[in-house]
Motif scaffolding. Structure first.
Motif, PDB file in Angstrom:
ATOM      1  N   VAL A 190       0.819  -1.210   0.000  1.00 43.30           N
ATOM      2  CA  VAL A 190       0.000   0.000   0.000  1.00 43.30           C
ATOM      3  C   VAL A 190       0.859   1.269   0.000  1.00 43.30           C
ATOM      4  CG1 VAL A 190      -1.966  -1.121   1.099  1.00 43.30           C
ATOM      5  CG2 VAL A 190      -0.209  -0.037   2.523  1.00 43.30           C
ATOM      6  N   ARG A 191       2.149   1.084   0.250  1.00 44.00           N
ATOM      7  CA  ARG A 191       3.056   2.235   0.227  1.00 44.00           C
ATOM      8  C   ARG A 191       4.474   1.719  -0.060  1.00 44.00           C
ATOM      9  NH1 ARG A 191       2.848   7.539   2.392  1.00 44.00           N
ATOM     10  NH2 ARG A 191       4.884   8.448   2.891  1.00 44.00           N
ATOM     11  N   GLU A 192       5.169   2.427  -0.951  1.00 43.11           N
ATOM     12  CA  GLU A 192       6.552   2.088  -1.289  1.00 43.11           C
ATOM     13  C   GLU A 192       7.394   3.350  -1.230  1.00 43.11           C
ATOM     14  OE1 GLU A 192       9.219   0.228  -5.003  1.00 43.11           O
ATOM     15  OE2 GLU A 192       7.135   0.838  -5.332  1.00 43.11           O
ATOM     16  N   VAL A 193       8.568   3.248  -0.604  1.00 46.13           N
ATOM     17  CA  VAL A 193       9.485   4.378  -0.520  1.00 46.13           C
ATOM     18  C   VAL A 193      10.871   3.890  -0.932  1.00 46.13           C
ATOM     19  CG1 VAL A 193      10.529   6.147   0.935  1.00 46.13           C
ATOM     20  CG2 VAL A 193       8.158   5.433   1.345  1.00 46.13           C
ATOM     21  N   GLY A 194      11.485   4.585  -1.882  1.00 42.56           N
ATOM     22  CA  GLY A 194      12.836   4.250  -2.328  1.00 42.56           C
ATOM     23  C   GLY A 194      13.756   5.438  -2.183  1.00 42.56           C
ATOM     24  N   MET A 195      14.927   5.213  -1.602  1.00 42.32           N
ATOM     25  CA  MET A 195      15.888   6.295  -1.393  1.00 42.32           C
ATOM     26  C   MET A 195      17.258   5.856  -1.885  1.00 42.32           C
ATOM     27  SD  MET A 195      13.930   8.572  -0.023  1.00 42.32           S
ATOM     28  CE  MET A 195      15.086   9.797   0.571  1.00 42.32           C
ATOM     29  N   TRP A 196      17.902   6.720  -2.691  1.00 40.90           N
ATOM     30  CA  TRP A 196      19.256   6.468  -3.170  1.00 40.90           C
ATOM     31  C   TRP A 196      19.869   7.780  -3.632  1.00 40.90           C
ATOM     32  CZ3 TRP A 196      14.810   5.000  -5.733  1.00 40.90           C
ATOM     33  CH2 TRP A 196      14.575   5.590  -6.974  1.00 40.90           C
ATOM     34  N   ASP A 197      21.175   7.767  -3.843  1.00 39.66           N
ATOM     35  CA  ASP A 197      21.900   8.949  -4.314  1.00 39.66           C
ATOM     36  C   ASP A 197      22.055   8.844  -5.833  1.00 39.66           C
ATOM     37  OD1 ASP A 197      23.545  11.060  -4.884  1.00 39.66           O
ATOM     38  OD2 ASP A 197      25.196  10.440  -3.568  1.00 39.66           O
ATOM     39  N   PRO A 198      21.378   9.687  -6.618  1.00 45.63           N
ATOM     40  CA  PRO A 198      21.426   9.591  -8.079  1.00 45.63           C
ATOM     41  C   PRO A 198      22.589  10.348  -8.712  1.00 45.63           C
ATOM     42  CG  PRO A 198      19.865  11.282  -7.467  1.00 45.63           C
ATOM     43  CD  PRO A 198      20.438  10.736  -6.165  1.00 45.63           C
ATOM     44  N   THR A 199      23.492  10.906  -7.896  1.00 45.91           N
ATOM     45  CA  THR A 199      24.540  11.775  -8.422  1.00 45.91           C
ATOM     46  C   THR A 199      25.373  11.106  -9.506  1.00 45.91           C
ATOM     47  OG1 THR A 199      24.685  12.895  -6.275  1.00 45.91           O
ATOM     48  CG2 THR A 199      26.510  13.219  -7.804  1.00 45.91           C
ATOM     49  N   ALA A 200      25.770   9.849  -9.289  1.00 42.78           N
ATOM     50  CA  ALA A 200      26.635   9.158 -10.253  1.00 42.78           C
ATOM     51  C   ALA A 200      25.973   9.063 -11.620  1.00 42.78           C
ATOM     52  CB  ALA A 200      26.986   7.766  -9.733  1.00 42.78           C
ATOM     53  N   VAL A 201      24.675   8.762 -11.631  1.00 43.55           N
ATOM     54  CA  VAL A 201      23.950   8.647 -12.903  1.00 43.55           C
ATOM     55  C   VAL A 201      23.797  10.014 -13.554  1.00 43.55           C
ATOM     56  CG1 VAL A 201      21.736   8.058 -13.960  1.00 43.55           C
ATOM     57  CG2 VAL A 201      22.726   6.569 -12.218  1.00 43.55           C
ATOM     58  N   VAL A 202      23.459  11.022 -12.761  1.00 48.06           N
ATOM     59  CA  VAL A 202      23.271  12.372 -13.297  1.00 48.06           C
ATOM     60  C   VAL A 202      24.552  12.868 -13.957  1.00 48.06           C
ATOM     61  CG1 VAL A 202      22.837  14.782 -12.697  1.00 48.06           C
ATOM     62  CG2 VAL A 202      21.440  12.982 -11.688  1.00 48.06           C
ATOM     63  N   LEU A 203      25.681  12.693 -13.286  1.00 51.09           N
ATOM     64  CA  LEU A 203      26.959  13.147 -13.841  1.00 51.09           C
ATOM     65  C   LEU A 203      27.318  12.370 -15.109  1.00 51.09           C
ATOM     66  CD1 LEU A 203      29.099  13.603 -10.600  1.00 51.09           C
ATOM     67  CD2 LEU A 203      28.038  15.380 -11.988  1.00 51.09           C
ATOM     68  N   ALA A 204      27.045  11.072 -15.111  1.00 55.52           N
ATOM     69  CA  ALA A 204      27.353  10.260 -16.290  1.00 55.52           C
ATOM     70  C   ALA A 204      26.505  10.682 -17.485  1.00 55.52           C
ATOM     71  CB  ALA A 204      27.130   8.784 -15.979  1.00 55.52           C
ATOM     72  N   VAL A 205      25.232  10.944 -17.247  1.00 59.15           N
ATOM     73  CA  VAL A 205      24.332  11.384 -18.330  1.00 59.15           C
ATOM     74  C   VAL A 205      24.763  12.752 -18.847  1.00 59.15           C
ATOM     75  CG1 VAL A 205      21.975  12.079 -18.875  1.00 59.15           C
ATOM     76  CG2 VAL A 205      22.385   9.991 -17.559  1.00 59.15           C
ATOM     77  N   GLN A 206      25.155  13.636 -17.942  1.00 52.78           N
ATOM     78  CA  GLN A 206      25.635  14.956 -18.356  1.00 52.78           C
ATOM     79  C   GLN A 206      26.870  14.837 -19.237  1.00 52.78           C
ATOM     80  OE1 GLN A 206      26.188  17.100 -14.681  1.00 52.78           O
ATOM     81  NE2 GLN A 206      24.065  17.796 -14.595  1.00 52.78           N
ATOM     82  N   GLU A 207      27.763  13.893 -18.894  1.00 50.34           N
ATOM     83  CA  GLU A 207      28.964  13.685 -19.693  1.00 50.34           C
ATOM     84  C   GLU A 207      28.605  13.182 -21.088  1.00 50.34           C
ATOM     85  OE1 GLU A 207      33.094  11.052 -19.635  1.00 50.34           O
ATOM     86  OE2 GLU A 207      31.824  11.150 -17.854  1.00 50.34           O
ATOM     87  N   ILE A 208      27.639  12.282 -21.162  1.00 55.24           N
ATOM     88  CA  ILE A 208      27.192  11.767 -22.463  1.00 55.24           C
ATOM     89  C   ILE A 208      26.609  12.893 -23.308  1.00 55.24           C
ATOM     90  CG2 ILE A 208      25.521  10.259 -23.597  1.00 55.24           C
ATOM     91  CD1 ILE A 208      25.839   8.333 -21.236  1.00 55.24           C
ATOM     92  N   GLU A 209      25.766  13.707 -22.691  1.00 52.81           N
ATOM     93  CA  GLU A 209      25.152  14.820 -23.411  1.00 52.81           C
ATOM     94  C   GLU A 209      26.198  15.816 -23.892  1.00 52.81           C
ATOM     95  OE1 GLU A 209      22.390  16.301 -20.569  1.00 52.81           O
ATOM     96  OE2 GLU A 209      20.826  14.823 -21.050  1.00 52.81           O
ATOM     97  N   MET A 210      27.204  16.049 -23.052  1.00 52.02           N
ATOM     98  CA  MET A 210      28.277  16.974 -23.436  1.00 52.02           C
ATOM     99  C   MET A 210      29.041  16.437 -24.644  1.00 52.02           C
ATOM    100  SD  MET A 210      31.651  18.112 -21.267  1.00 52.02           S
ATOM    101  CE  MET A 210      32.327  16.456 -21.462  1.00 52.02           C
ATOM    102  N   LYS A 211      29.360  15.137 -24.631  1.00 54.90           N
ATOM    103  CA  LYS A 211      30.095  14.544 -25.742  1.00 54.90           C
ATOM    104  C   LYS A 211      29.262  14.541 -27.017  1.00 54.90           C
ATOM    105  CE  LYS A 211      33.272  11.654 -23.082  1.00 54.90           C
ATOM    106  NZ  LYS A 211      33.766  10.279 -22.807  1.00 54.90           N
ATOM    107  N   ASN A 212      27.963  14.337 -26.877  1.00 51.45           N
ATOM    108  CA  ASN A 212      27.090  14.325 -28.059  1.00 51.45           C
ATOM    109  C   ASN A 212      26.998  15.706 -28.706  1.00 51.45           C
ATOM    110  OD1 ASN A 212      26.552  11.598 -27.803  1.00 51.45           O
ATOM    111  ND2 ASN A 212      24.670  11.897 -26.640  1.00 51.45           N
ATOM    112  N   SER A 213      27.201  16.747 -27.903  1.00 56.03           N
ATOM    113  CA  SER A 213      27.100  18.111 -28.425  1.00 56.03           C
ATOM    114  C   SER A 213      28.445  18.660 -28.905  1.00 56.03           C
ATOM    115  CB  SER A 213      26.520  19.038 -27.351  1.00 56.03           C
ATOM    116  OG  SER A 213      27.392  19.125 -26.237  1.00 56.03           O
TER     117      SER A 213
END
Length: 306
Positions: A140-163
């Motif tokens: 009836v209730r689900e809570v998930g907690m984690w640090d997304p920093t590693a993914v955010v930085l990796a995606v930003q790097e991909i976007e930077m390289k693509n541009s």
């Protein structure tokens, strides 16, 4: 006899009360099995909303934005597009079920999640805590907690390289190859990405004036540290220059600077400015780092000044 009878009745009463008392903590229950099934479904991408109650609410890294069971599935499917593979790892999984003072049943789990980004093949590992409240066998209730920093930085790097422009991509390819060459002690790969008259300085002191000088410099470190590795912490490309923050590691198994091996590990950080020609080949590296850090990690004693 009467006393024995009273004692026996008291023991029986206490035992009956204990038997009726609900279990407050366990690591084995139908609810835990349901959560494990949910984790397996996620790993296999066989999403199933029947595990959730219709009114269930899910919160991921938020106390405000609630997702319905259908929105949870859409959430996962949307993020799956960024990964060539992803799953919760089997190792070190921990599950527990607790009954709160308010009579609520919760299942907590601690898991390690791993994903490989489609854009660059980078592997990201994230510890995640998930907790589920159950009622009548349903979530009836689900809570998930984690640090997304590693993914955010990796995606930003991909976007930077693509541009990047074509010239910037050529420079980035050279930087990637130079890093690979350092880590494999592959001088052929290194020379293929360096200009013939490449220059390298270390803290302002000339180290190399041609490709073979650079190769000799690589040998010094790989002979002393057979597991020598270079990792790039940050890369900024500006015109025909690149600014790199890097980390070097290794274990001293061979002679270094005239000293016998110590079998000690080193980790040193530095900064390099690279220049490139119109073909994207490296023509100059000016590196800056603190040799004293390495010497101290190896246990060398510094001579007293005269």
């Amino acid at each position: 006899m009467k006393k024995l009878l009273i004692i026996g009745l008291a023991i029986a009463f206490i035992t009956a009360c204990q038997e009726k008392a609900p279990q407050r903590y366990t690591q084995s229950s139908p609810e835990i099995n349901t959560v494990k099934k949910l984790i397996d479904n996620y790993n296999n991408k066989t999403y199933d909303t029947s595990i959730y109650a219709d009114t269930s609410k899910t919160y991921y890294n938020s106390k405000e934005t609630a997702l319905t069971p259908e929105e949870v599935i859409s959430y996962h499917k949307e993020r799956d597009m960024a990964y060539s593979n992803r799953s919760f790892l089997d190792k070190d999984q921990e599950y527990e079920m607790v009954l709160t003072d308010d009579g609520e049943t919760w299942v907590n789990c601690w898991l390690d999640w791993q994903g490989t980004l489609t854009g660059n093949g980078q592997v990201v590992n994230i510890p995640i805590h998930l907790t589920y409240r159950f009622a009548d066998g349903k979530i009836v209730r689900e809570v998930g907690m984690w640090d997304p920093t590693a993914v955010v930085l990796a995606v930003q790097e991909i976007e930077m390289k693509n541009s990047m422009s074509a010239d910037e991509k050529a420079i980035q390819a050279t930087i990637d190859n130079v890093t690979k060459a350092w880590n494999a002690n592959d001088k052929e790969l290194m020379y293929a990405n360096l200009a013939k008259n490449v220059i390298r300085t270390a803290n302002g002191v000339p180290i190399a004036k041609k490709q073979s000088d650079y190769g000799d410099f690589m040998d010094i470190y790989h002979n002393a540290f057979p597991d020598f590795k270079v990792s790039l912490d940050k890369t900024v490309i500006d015109g025909n220059k690149a600014y790199l923050n890097w980390t070097c590691t290794g274990t001293n198994k061979g002679e270094f600077m005239g000293n016998p091996p110590t079998n000690k590990k080193i980790e040193t950080h530095g900064f390099s400015v690279w220049m490139f020609d119109t073909e994207g080949k490296a023509v100059r590296e000016d590196a800056f780092y603190d040799n004293l850090v390495v010497y101290e990690q190896l246990g060398y004693s510094m001579p007293m000044p005269k």
